[in-house]
Write an enzyme that holds these catalytic residues in place. Structure first.
Site, mmCIF file in Angstrom:
data_model
loop_
_atom_site.group_PDB
_atom_site.id
_atom_site.type_symbol
_atom_site.label_atom_id
_atom_site.label_comp_id
_atom_site.label_asym_id
_atom_site.label_seq_id
_atom_site.Cartn_x
_atom_site.Cartn_y
_atom_site.Cartn_z
ATOM 1 N N ARG A 105 18.745 -45.188 -42.506
ATOM 2 C CA ARG A 105 19.712 -44.109 -42.638
ATOM 3 C C ARG A 105 18.979 -42.771 -42.653
ATOM 4 N NH1 ARG A 105 25.073 -42.946 -42.070
ATOM 5 N NH2 ARG A 105 26.050 -42.059 -43.922
ATOM 6 N N THR A 382 30.426 -44.270 -34.207
ATOM 7 C CA THR A 382 29.261 -44.968 -34.705
ATOM 8 C C THR A 382 29.199 -46.114 -33.733
ATOM 9 O OG1 THR A 382 29.599 -44.267 -36.996
ATOM 10 C CG2 THR A 382 28.533 -46.391 -36.724
ATOM 11 N N THR A 400 24.466 -44.839 -35.964
ATOM 12 C CA THR A 400 25.427 -43.734 -35.907
ATOM 13 C C THR A 400 24.786 -42.374 -35.742
ATOM 14 O OG1 THR A 400 27.286 -42.710 -37.084
ATOM 15 C CG2 THR A 400 25.471 -43.473 -38.438
ATOM 16 N N ASN A 402 27.175 -40.162 -36.604
ATOM 17 C CA ASN A 402 28.340 -39.765 -37.398
ATOM 18 C C ASN A 402 29.493 -39.420 -36.460
ATOM 19 O OD1 ASN A 402 29.883 -39.505 -39.599
ATOM 20 N ND2 ASN A 402 29.116 -37.529 -40.264
ATOM 21 N N ASP A 424 28.345 -36.855 -44.529
ATOM 22 C CA ASP A 424 28.639 -38.069 -45.303
ATOM 23 C C ASP A 424 28.263 -37.925 -46.780
ATOM 24 O OD1 ASP A 424 29.940 -39.579 -43.454
ATOM 25 O OD2 ASP A 424 28.216 -40.745 -42.825
ATOM 26 N N GLY A 474 33.633 -46.829 -36.921
ATOM 27 C CA GLY A 474 34.997 -46.534 -37.363
ATOM 28 C C GLY A 474 35.062 -45.797 -38.686
ATOM 29 N N GLY A 475 33.962 -45.120 -39.072
ATOM 30 C CA GLY A 475 33.997 -44.322 -40.298
ATOM 31 C C GLY A 475 34.492 -45.148 -41.469
HETATM 32 N N1 GLY Z 1 28.640 -41.855 -40.348
HETATM 33 C C1 GLY Z 1 29.577 -42.833 -40.707
HETATM 34 C C2 GLY Z 1 29.099 -43.694 -41.805
HETATM 35 O O1 GLY Z 1 27.904 -43.910 -41.937
HETATM 36 O O2 GLY Z 1 29.902 -44.160 -42.561
#
Ligand code: GLY
Length: 572
Positions: A105, A382, A400, A402, A424, A474-475
């Site tokens: 991440r 993503t 992702t 984002n 986020d 899909g967030g």
């Molecule tokens: N950027 C979307 C997530 O990581 O939830």
């Protein structure tokens, strides 16, 4: 110039496919939504990337090799979410059953501050965390893929895994109708945030079949091929990133880049009947939320309630509401905040969360915990890849930028988009981000901290054997999509294709509404739920699942989602 055998064989495969299928004129590939294989399988968001993965597997590469090759390929052929300027989360289950996760991440830069997106009156400055240079977190993708390859690669040379991506970037590929539409939507943003060497900017609208070449990206990928991690986090690429930051008021430095490290973590696991869920720990919120949801469901006769009846939809919605309230309060980067993982997953705790569940009526979210009114979620972007190899190793990896094309900032000279992952974080407690999600102290901004994610790469065992590999873009709707697809298979008796393609609903505590895909839930069920106090908001589509199921005879079934026309499954 080096043209890999894989690239030549991709062209040959495309020609072969062209001769046997009705494909869009001039595209050179066709998406295969569903596939079966006796040996190995890959499902990714793009046919060209799935084909790269399939060929790596067929050459004897393992699931990590294939996942790495696919991730680099989608950085070129799926630019709205595939990336080297973003980050990802990966779950690996080895054939013998050992499991591990890799967290690559993005991180907040060292100069990030808690209030960096607030004005002098402590109000959020609209757009600052979502668009442009200040929205960018320190990218993790390249470090993550190299770390995964170094520890678990199957023996194919790294250069062979990245070469198809280099070839796609150098030679170009034909954009699909979906990609063309997406590129057209963001032309103004591309112009606003970038210099003039942007291959995505076009004076006339992008059309299906247009050739997209990315020469600067090819050069960056070659530096990564030849110099490894230093081809991105040092040398010319790092200089390009820092120069881009300076040009647009961003804060990422050379030290931020050289300091970036991915982290190996133990998975979050939980049992549900005779299934075992293996999924991602924080900074994913998805793993904990998914296991919470599954454990809550264990106490109810879901199968006899029936698929998307008022009773089962109400129950699942009420569980989702409570779990997302937990997400907002308790979840963040464990390296910075003491996330009470064990407590959150205890059966006793989960039973207590459902103690006020009323089978006849919705519980208003305000009664569960006070919160704020959310904005409109949009641009779920993503992407996910699921892989199973010939040995039975499985990889579930979500990556992702984002938003679509991330911050819309393309690194001048280096040719790749940078993420807008800083959104986020919880920029201000209780104020929703672009997905309508609220957060608190656990997810406040701090230098070097990872922002909370909804990505939920997951592997499910049945009776101790590999059963499902799945995940989605899909967030905020990723978690509920993974949850519902698992239940569609395990409780509602669906084959994988029906399970993935079935309509979905989603509740995330705030806003207090059930998001529902068009055509999902019968009018009678909606009426019954409205009587209980639920309100609905219709959306076109939510998360886009890519899944593999191992059937009882060992056959692998791969399924891409109808929601993304380019989703593609292929195996052998
Ligand atoms: N950027 C979307 C997530 O990581 O939830």
């Amino acid at each position: 110039m080096k043209i890999s055998p894989i690239f030549i064989s991709l062209i040959a495969t495309s020609l072969l496919i062209f001769s046997c299928r009705q494909e869009p004129a001039g595209l050179g590939y066709t998406a295969s939504k569903s596939a079966t294989g006796s040996t190995a399988m890959v499902v990714s968001p793009h046919p060209l990337a799935s084909e790269v993965g399939r060929q790596i597997l067929q050459k004897g590469g393992n699931a990590i090799d294939a996942a790495v090759a696919v991730q680099f390929a989608i950085a070129v052929v799926y630019p709205r979410a595939g990336n080297i300027g973003g980050g990802g989360l990966l779950v690996l289950r080895q054939a013998e059953g050992e499991t591990v996760t890799l967290d690559y991440r993005e991180k907040a830069p060292a100069a990030a501050t808690r209030d960096m997106y607030l004005d002098s009156l402590d109000n959020i400055v609209p757009g600052l965390s979502t668009d442009g240079h200040l929205a960018v977190g320190v990218p993790g993708t390249v470090a993550g893929l190299i770390a995964a390859y170094d520890r678990y690669g199957g023996g194919l040379p790294f250069a062979e895994l990245i070469q198809p991506a280099i070839d796609f970037a150098e030679k170009g590929f034909r954009v699909s109708i979906t990609e063309a539409e997406r590129l057209n939507t963001y032309q103004d943003a591309f112009r606003q945030y970038n210099t003039d060497d942007n291959p995505f900017v076009k004076d006339t609208p992008w059309q299906e079949g247009d050739l997209l070449r990315q020469p600067n990206l090819a050069k960056t990928l070659i530096r990564i091929r030849d110099e490894g991690r230093m081809g991105f986090y040092g040398g010319q690429t790092a200089d390009y990133i820092v120069a881009e930051m300076k040009r647009g008021g961003g804060i990422i430095t050379l030290d931020d880049l050289s300091d970036y490290q991915p982290t190996w973590r133990l998975p979050v696991t939980g049992t549900y009947k005779n299934y075992r869920i293996i999924t991602m720990p924080p900074p994913s919120s998805g793993g904990i939320a998914l296991v919470q949801l599954m454990k809550i469901m264990e106490s109810y006769p879901l199968a006899s309630m029936g698929f998307q009846t008022a009773a089962s939809t109400h129950l699942m919605t009420e569980a989702e509401r409570r779990v997302y309230a937990d997400r907002a309060e308790h979840l963040g980067d464990m390296d910075f905040f003491p996330v009470p993982v064990d407590s959150l997953l205890k059966k006793q705790y989960l039973n207590s969360r459902m103690a006020d569940f009323n089978p006849e009526a919705a519980t208003p979210s305000a009664k569960i915990l006070a919160g704020a009114i959310a904005n409109t979620p949009e641009h779920f972007e993503t992407t996910h890849t699921s892989v199973v190899d010939a040995q039975g190793n499985a990889v579930s990896v979500t990556t992702t930028l984002n938003g679509n094309f991330g911050s819309k900032v393309l690194v001048h000279g280096a040719g790749f988009f940078l993420n807008n992952e800083m959104d986020d974080f919880s920029a201000k407690p209780g104020v929703p981000n672009q997905f309508g999600l609220v957060g608190a102290e656990a997810n406040a901004i701090a230098p070097g901290k990872r922002m909370l994610s909804s990505m939920t790469p997951t592997i499910v065992e049945k009776d101790g054997r590999l059963f499902l590999v799945l995940g989605a873009p899909g967030g905020s709707t990723i978690i509920t999509a993974v949850f519902q697809v698992i239940l569609n298979v395990t409780e509602f008796g669906m084959d994988l294709e029906s399970a993935v393609n079935a309509g979905r609903f989603h509740h995330q505590w705030l806003p207090d509404q059930v998001m529902v895909e068009k055509g999902t839930l019968s009018p009678e069920v909606r009426q019954a739920l409205e009587k209980m106090g639920h309100t609905f908001r219709e959306v076109e589509r939510m998360a886009v699942i890519k899944a593999i199921q191992r059937l009882p005879d060992g056959t692998l079934q791969g399924v891409g989602d109808r929601r993304n026309p380019d989703d593609d499954a292929r195996g052998y």
